[in-house]
Scaffold this motif. Sequence first.
Motif, PDB file in Angstrom:
ATOM      1  N   SER A   1     -38.684  18.021  -2.765  1.00 58.45           N
ATOM      2  CA  SER A   1     -39.646  17.620  -3.799  1.00 58.45           C
ATOM      3  C   SER A   1     -39.436  16.106  -3.943  1.00 58.45           C
ATOM      4  CB  SER A   1     -39.505  18.634  -4.993  1.00 58.45           C
ATOM      5  OG  SER A   1     -40.280  18.051  -5.954  1.00 58.45           O
ATOM      6  N   LEU A   2     -38.101  15.823  -4.212  1.00 57.86           N
ATOM      7  CA  LEU A   2     -37.835  14.249  -4.559  1.00 57.86           C
ATOM      8  C   LEU A   2     -38.365  13.281  -3.243  1.00 57.86           C
ATOM      9  CD1 LEU A   2     -34.539  14.553  -6.492  1.00 57.86           C
ATOM     10  CD2 LEU A   2     -36.837  14.056  -7.417  1.00 57.86           C
ATOM     11  N   ALA A   3     -38.019  13.905  -2.299  1.00 59.58           N
ATOM     12  CA  ALA A   3     -38.388  13.140  -0.955  1.00 59.58           C
ATOM     13  C   ALA A   3     -39.859  12.948  -0.895  1.00 59.58           C
ATOM     14  CB  ALA A   3     -37.566  13.471   0.468  1.00 59.58           C
ATOM     15  N   LEU A   4     -40.642  13.957  -1.288  1.00 60.01           N
ATOM     16  CA  LEU A   4     -42.063  14.025  -0.941  1.00 60.01           C
ATOM     17  C   LEU A   4     -42.409  13.074  -2.092  1.00 60.01           C
ATOM     18  CD1 LEU A   4     -44.614  15.078   0.135  1.00 60.01           C
ATOM     19  CD2 LEU A   4     -44.619  16.729  -1.519  1.00 60.01           C
ATOM     20  N   ILE A   5     -42.170  13.008  -3.305  1.00 61.32           N
ATOM     21  CA  ILE A   5     -42.474  12.052  -4.299  1.00 61.32           C
ATOM     22  C   ILE A   5     -42.326  10.784  -4.102  1.00 61.32           C
ATOM     23  CG2 ILE A   5     -42.400  11.443  -6.847  1.00 61.32           C
ATOM     24  CD1 ILE A   5     -41.683  14.359  -7.315  1.00 61.32           C
ATOM     25  N   LEU A   6     -40.904  10.485  -3.403  1.00 61.23           N
ATOM     26  CA  LEU A   6     -40.699   9.102  -3.290  1.00 61.23           C
ATOM     27  C   LEU A   6     -41.553   8.484  -2.187  1.00 61.23           C
ATOM     28  CD1 LEU A   6     -36.959   9.065  -3.721  1.00 61.23           C
ATOM     29  CD2 LEU A   6     -38.278   8.091  -5.084  1.00 61.23           C
ATOM     30  N   LEU A   7     -41.937   9.478  -1.032  1.00 55.16           N
ATOM     31  CA  LEU A   7     -42.714   8.956  -0.160  1.00 55.16           C
ATOM     32  C   LEU A   7     -44.197   8.859  -0.562  1.00 55.16           C
ATOM     33  CD1 LEU A   7     -41.291  11.244   2.925  1.00 55.16           C
ATOM     34  CD2 LEU A   7     -40.799   8.763   2.554  1.00 55.16           C
ATOM     35  N   LEU A   8     -44.681   9.638  -1.047  1.00 55.65           N
ATOM     36  CA  LEU A   8     -46.234   9.476  -1.602  1.00 55.65           C
ATOM     37  C   LEU A   8     -46.218   8.062  -2.802  1.00 55.65           C
ATOM     38  CD1 LEU A   8     -47.236  13.097  -2.176  1.00 55.65           C
ATOM     39  CD2 LEU A   8     -47.973  11.656  -0.398  1.00 55.65           C
ATOM     40  N   GLY A   9     -45.033   8.018  -3.294  1.00 59.38           N
ATOM     41  CA  GLY A   9     -45.144   6.843  -4.321  1.00 59.38           C
ATOM     42  C   GLY A   9     -45.230   5.473  -3.298  1.00 59.38           C
TER      43      GLY A   9
ATOM     44  N   GLU B   1     -53.954   2.437  -4.478  1.00 60.30           N
ATOM     45  CA  GLU B   1     -52.845   2.100  -5.308  1.00 60.30           C
ATOM     46  C   GLU B   1     -51.667   2.975  -5.501  1.00 60.30           C
ATOM     47  OE1 GLU B   1     -54.965   1.750  -9.094  1.00 60.30           O
ATOM     48  OE2 GLU B   1     -56.364  -0.109  -8.169  1.00 60.30           O
ATOM     49  N   PRO B   2     -50.871   2.932  -4.371  1.00 58.81           N
ATOM     50  CA  PRO B   2     -49.826   3.851  -4.521  1.00 58.81           C
ATOM     51  C   PRO B   2     -48.899   3.505  -5.833  1.00 58.81           C
ATOM     52  CG  PRO B   2     -49.462   2.191  -2.861  1.00 58.81           C
ATOM     53  CD  PRO B   2     -50.749   2.090  -3.143  1.00 58.81           C
ATOM     54  N   ARG B   3     -48.626   4.698  -6.472  1.00 58.39           N
ATOM     55  CA  ARG B   3     -47.903   4.447  -7.814  1.00 58.39           C
ATOM     56  C   ARG B   3     -46.464   4.944  -7.575  1.00 58.39           C
ATOM     57  NH1 ARG B   3     -50.305   7.344 -13.271  1.00 58.39           N
ATOM     58  NH2 ARG B   3     -48.717   6.495 -14.752  1.00 58.39           N
ATOM     59  N   ALA B   4     -45.463   4.189  -8.143  1.00 62.25           N
ATOM     60  CA  ALA B   4     -44.027   4.727  -7.986  1.00 62.25           C
ATOM     61  C   ALA B   4     -44.073   5.607  -9.181  1.00 62.25           C
ATOM     62  CB  ALA B   4     -43.064   3.311  -8.498  1.00 62.25           C
ATOM     63  N   PRO B   5     -43.041   6.748  -8.951  1.00 60.59           N
ATOM     64  CA  PRO B   5     -43.017   7.808  -9.762  1.00 60.59           C
ATOM     65  C   PRO B   5     -42.238   7.540 -10.971  1.00 60.59           C
ATOM     66  CG  PRO B   5     -41.465   8.117  -8.087  1.00 60.59           C
ATOM     67  CD  PRO B   5     -42.328   6.917  -7.816  1.00 60.59           C
ATOM     68  N   GLY B   6     -41.161   6.737 -11.128  1.00 62.29           N
ATOM     69  CA  GLY B   6     -40.465   6.383 -12.174  1.00 62.29           C
ATOM     70  C   GLY B   6     -39.605   7.189 -12.652  1.00 62.29           C
TER      71      GLY B   6
ATOM     72  N   LEU C   1     -38.843   8.920 -15.364  1.00 65.72           N
ATOM     73  CA  LEU C   1     -39.396  10.112 -16.152  1.00 65.72           C
ATOM     74  C   LEU C   1     -39.880  11.069 -14.913  1.00 65.72           C
ATOM     75  CD1 LEU C   1     -40.120  11.713 -18.604  1.00 65.72           C
ATOM     76  CD2 LEU C   1     -42.281  10.420 -18.817  1.00 65.72           C
ATOM     77  N   GLY C   2     -40.768  10.715 -14.257  1.00 61.44           N
ATOM     78  CA  GLY C   2     -41.324  11.585 -13.292  1.00 61.44           C
ATOM     79  C   GLY C   2     -40.258  12.248 -12.216  1.00 61.44           C
ATOM     80  N   LEU C   3     -39.406  11.425 -11.886  1.00 61.16           N
ATOM     81  CA  LEU C   3     -38.216  11.936 -10.921  1.00 61.16           C
ATOM     82  C   LEU C   3     -37.435  13.216 -11.908  1.00 61.16           C
ATOM     83  CD1 LEU C   3     -36.665   8.984  -9.266  1.00 61.16           C
ATOM     84  CD2 LEU C   3     -38.252  10.905  -8.336  1.00 61.16           C
ATOM     85  N   VAL C   4     -37.072  12.714 -13.257  1.00 62.55           N
ATOM     86  CA  VAL C   4     -36.569  13.778 -13.883  1.00 62.55           C
ATOM     87  C   VAL C   4     -37.179  15.167 -14.286  1.00 62.55           C
ATOM     88  CG1 VAL C   4     -35.504  13.917 -16.206  1.00 62.55           C
ATOM     89  CG2 VAL C   4     -34.672  12.128 -15.008  1.00 62.55           C
ATOM     90  N   LEU C   5     -38.537  14.902 -14.405  1.00 63.01           N
ATOM     91  CA  LEU C   5     -39.535  16.226 -14.528  1.00 63.01           C
ATOM     92  C   LEU C   5     -39.478  16.928 -13.345  1.00 63.01           C
ATOM     93  CD1 LEU C   5     -42.098  14.504 -16.954  1.00 63.01           C
ATOM     94  CD2 LEU C   5     -40.136  16.204 -17.523  1.00 63.01           C
TER      95      LEU C   5
END
Length: 407
Positions: free
Chosen positions: A31-39, A53-58, A60-64
């Motif tokens: 899940s984290l790898a997917l979020i980082l790649l999409l961000g 406009e790719p958006r970095a998860p930050g 908070l997003g990673l913790v959630l």
Amino acid sequence: MRSTPGSARSSIRSHPLITDSAVAAVLTAASLALILLLGDGLIESWAGVPAVEPRAPGALGLVLAVLCTLPVALRRRYPLIALAFATLPEVALHAFDLNPGLGGVATLILLYSAAAHRGFAVSLIALSVTGLGYAVGALLGDEPLSWADHVIAVVVAMLCWIGGRSVRLRRAYLAELVDRTDRLERAREADTRAARAEERSRIARELHDVVAHHVSVMTVQAAAARKMLAVKPDVARDALSAIEEMGRTAMAEMRNIVGVLRTDGPAELGPQPGMQDVPTLVDQMREAGLRTELSVEGGAGGNLPALPPGVDLAAYRLIQEALTNSLRHAGPAARAWVTVRREGGELRVHVEDDGRGPAPEPELPTRTGHGLVGIKERVALYGGVLRIGPRDGGGFEVNARFPLKDR
């Protein structure tokens, strides 16, 4: 298929927290790898699609996102609680318009686990929590979803719930089959033990009747041979011959009875004695010194009636035991009468003696013993009625009635 104790599969099943934690760790990493790649827009660039406009998860997003997938480690121990804790951060991610990663997959896994490992009521609550979390997330999200998306989400959730319920019902059915098999096995073992006990009791009765009868006759004849040995050797020789013949007969009968206990091969069984052997039995009693008379009533041509095998043997053993007791206890001058009558639907067997000889020997003070107990058991086994006691005018009598079924 049931796993054997000590196998790797059995060890894994006995420690579900380890395997579930491994699944949660792999799911969280993916899940984290997917979020980082999409961000970072890497997936869009690899696919040749321009990123919007790719958006970095930050942080908070990673913790959630981590909080969405880590509860999978408790999917078998506390599936409903884990589902509730996974749904809250997923709703928060939708509210902040952040990528939930594989949070939806974790929710479906927990929904399946609740349906597969808990009862129907808990599984319905889990389905409701899943539906409520999806509805709140869809309302708070910035991007509207089409009806097709809603239908797909509902269908996937229902398939996971139904799959979990099916697995639980199948597991319960298999457990019931195993339990029923165990109960049937225990019942079969109990029936086997009861059958063995009944067979031992039957063999004990047969052996008692055979040994008591033949040994009693041999004892009387041996006493007569001892008295006549010096006076009338021919008479003593005849008595000894009768003892020899009686001993062989006893051995043959006992061999037939005990033959059923052999385990190294089929037993060589001979026919059991029956009412057709009563005349021979009466002759043996006469040779032993007990004046015995036989009367048959109701048979064709004065012959003993044909009877069912069980009743046939029981009636013969009754007469044998009764005459043996008369020989042992009634005295040398006693007389005995055997009456066999078949009338209506029953067989009557009456054995009596006048008991006018001397009193029984001190070591045999009574006229009852294990043999008469065995007679009662035999008669009761075939639904008969038995009377044992003193005879009017002196002596002793055994009177039995056996019901006969129409064949």
